[in-house]
Design an enzyme around this catalytic site. Structure first.
Site, mmCIF file in Angstrom:
data_model
loop_
_atom_site.group_PDB
_atom_site.id
_atom_site.type_symbol
_atom_site.label_atom_id
_atom_site.label_comp_id
_atom_site.label_asym_id
_atom_site.label_seq_id
_atom_site.Cartn_x
_atom_site.Cartn_y
_atom_site.Cartn_z
ATOM 1 N N ASP A 1 24.731 -12.862 21.539
ATOM 2 C CA ASP A 1 25.131 -13.090 22.930
ATOM 3 C C ASP A 1 26.479 -12.450 23.243
ATOM 4 O O ASP A 1 27.129 -12.809 24.229
ATOM 5 C CB ASP A 1 25.230 -14.604 23.204
ATOM 6 C CG ASP A 1 23.884 -15.214 23.573
ATOM 7 O OD1 ASP A 1 22.892 -14.469 23.616
ATOM 8 O OD2 ASP A 1 23.821 -16.437 23.806
ATOM 9 N N ASP B 1 22.608 -29.619 18.222
ATOM 10 C CA ASP B 1 22.087 -29.911 16.890
ATOM 11 C C ASP B 1 21.845 -31.410 16.698
ATOM 12 O O ASP B 1 20.803 -31.832 16.198
ATOM 13 C CB ASP B 1 23.036 -29.376 15.822
ATOM 14 C CG ASP B 1 24.500 -29.645 16.152
ATOM 15 O OD1 ASP B 1 24.794 -30.471 17.035
ATOM 16 O OD2 ASP B 1 25.371 -29.013 15.514
#
Length: 533
Positions: free
Chosen positions: A136, A289
């Site tokens: 990214d 996460d």
């Protein structure tokens, strides 16, 4: 010559005015203190003592579980089936499951080669592994470098994919989610995730994947982190102490008792079917996460932590990077707790004991209470009792409980026991930001979804910095290093220490002066590695 007095030096009218103001302030203080401040401070002491007891009970419980695990020798191989994968002459490579390795990165110019090289060096049949680099980066130079590195490994026969998006929507979670949508992922059974500075050993897959193959109820196998730069400065040593406790105690206890713990976002292997059943990656918080781990656990999946499998990585060595990281790690769990409390409580697939563990122990005590009580009790309430001696704190709350908590935290890193005092003082300073971030997460404030990638310097950058420093010391602006919240808290603690020296009886001034110095050191930016902008 007669001795001069303030009365002789000042006009009589001014002297009278000064005495009147002082007297009036004293009267106002006494009028407010007894009916307002004393009851409020007593309430604050009571609440802090309750939270301290909750925290120390949690610490003692986890210590008891760890002792039991060690005594019984309950290694992962004894709790779950594990057998090495054997070659099949008929099936050939098809006997091995298909593994996807994802490496999300964003402008990781200094460390991208580490993770890409380590992932491409994993020992596994070449036709049964795909390396997926999710870049990214917004820096054109970094993008070109990462793409060239991927092409270099592809020319060596490694099955590596360089993937880019036209936006950064969802940050890391968005990149991982986008990567899972690629057509070639449909053939994969497991996905491994490594952040850009993580360097797994070649046998990583051989030690983790067999657990998932032979135990169909396992969704995640998490490895431990090993820090390559823990000796770089005092701040990294202190980080090592805190994180070693997290892995050796918190993760191990969760794995042993409830087969649940928070996924660390990297150095873990997921069963793709479990990941999909849990709803995939979501970007509603900054701890995607942990979000995935909780949702998968509520579906009945189990997790396994391998404490003897370590993956090398780098600790943030600048104060700026560490502050951003701690904001994300404190704000995200609190925000996730707010969003998932009802969902956890109403879940029908897990038993009541596991719900209590997730809500009370995992979220409330460790992610909320621990941060708040550290700052409010030790940096606000205890100093305030010096100014208001009518309120007393029992010795067991002010001395014994903190001592027990500190000693239990120190077991994770025996080599750093001599740094225990520095660890206490620095953790108290950082608790200021953790507490602020926790409230932002709970109340879903303006910075609740702020995502700043943790800056990693890598060896190359450190060599450049050392060379520049040797030639010419870096010039810095004062504003780059001043932190007003720390300086203000340090001034408050220093004032309380001086007051205790003059009027107190508890001898808190020893602690107050040391803690004030710690706040001043951090407030003036003299901690960690400094990188001039």
């Amino acid at each position: 010559m007669e001795r001069l007095t303030s009365t002789a030096l000042l006009p009589e009218s001014f002297q009278g005015t000064r005495d009147d103001i002082t007297e009036q302030m004293g009267v106002v203080w006494q009028q407010i203190k007894a009916p307002v401040l004393v009851p409020l401070l007593r309430l604050a002491v009571f609440v802090c003592l309750v939270m301290s007891v909750m925290l120390v009970v949690e610490k003692v419980y986890m210590a008891a579980v760890i002792a039991l695990v060690k005594l019984l020798g309950r290694r992962p191989e004894k709790r779950y089936k594990w057998e090495p994968i054997r070659d099949d002459l008929e099936l050939g490579g098809a006997a091995y499951p298909m593994v996807l390795v994802q490496i999300p990165m964003y402008n990781e110019k200094e460390v991208y080669q580490l993770s890409v090289g380590a992932a491409c060096g994993l020992s596994w049949p070449a036709d049964r592994i795909i390396i997926q680099v999710l870049d990214d980066s917004t820096d054109p130079v970094t993008k070109d470098l990462v793409e060239m590195e991927c092409n270099r490994w592809a020319s060596k026969g490694v099955h590596i994919k360089y993937e880019r998006r036209d936006n950064r929507r969802g940050y890391k979670a968005g990149a991982l989610r986008d990567g899972m949508k690629r057509g070639y992922v449909e053939h994969c059974d497991y996905v491994v995730i490594f952040d850009a500075d993580f360097q797994p050993e070649p046998d990583f897959l051989w030690r983790t994947v067999p657990f998932l193959i032979h135990n169909p109820d396992l969704a995640l196998v998490q490895a431990r982190w090993k820090f390559v730069n823990s000796d770089e400065c005092l701040m990294t040593r202190i980080q090592e102490m805190s994180l070693d406790y997290h892995f050796t105690v918190e993760q191990e206890v969760g794995s042993f008792t409830h087969a649940f713990f928070g996924f660390n976002g990297t150095a873990g292997v997921w069963r793709i079917s479990a990941l999909n059943e849990a709803g995939g990656w979501k970007d509603r918080t900054t701890v995607e996460d942990m979000d995935l781990a909780v949702r998968a656990s509520l579906k009945g999946w189990k997790f396994l932590f391998l404490g003897d499998l370590k993956v090398r990585n780098e600790l943030p060595s600048t104060l700026k990077a560490y502050r951003y990281q701690q904001h994300r790690w404190s704000c995200g769990p609190a925000n996730l707790f707010r969003k998932m409390l009802t969902e956890i409580a109403s879940n029908k697939k897990v038993n009541l004991w596991k719900k209590v563990h997730v809500i009370y122990s995992f979220f409330f005590v460790r992610k909320v209470v621990a941060h708040i009580v550290t700052f409010v009790f030790y940096c606000v309430v205890i100093p305030a009792t010096v100014l208001i001696p009518e309120v007393e704190i029992p010795k067991w709350g002010a001395v014994y409980i903190p001592s027990v908590i500190t000693l239990l935290n120190a077991v994770g890193t025996p080599r750093s026991l001599h740094l225990l005092v520095f660890w206490i003082l620095f953790e108290n300073v950082m608790s200021l930001h953790r507490t602020k971030a926790t409230f932002i997460g709970l109340l879903e404030g303006g910075r609740a979804n702020e995502w700043v990638v943790t800056e990693k310097l890598g060896d190359t950058m450190k060599v450049k910095m050392a060379t520049k420093a040797a030639k010419k010391p870096p010039r810095t602006r004062i504003g780059d290093r001043l932190h007003l919240l720390e300086l203000g808290t340090g001034a408050y603690l220093f004032f309380c220490g001086c007051y205790d020296v003059a009027f107190g009886k508890n001898h808190y001034f020893i602690y107050l002066f040391l803690q004030a110095i710690a706040f001043f050191v951090v407030g003036f930016g003299h901690v960690g590695t400094f990188v001039p902008s």
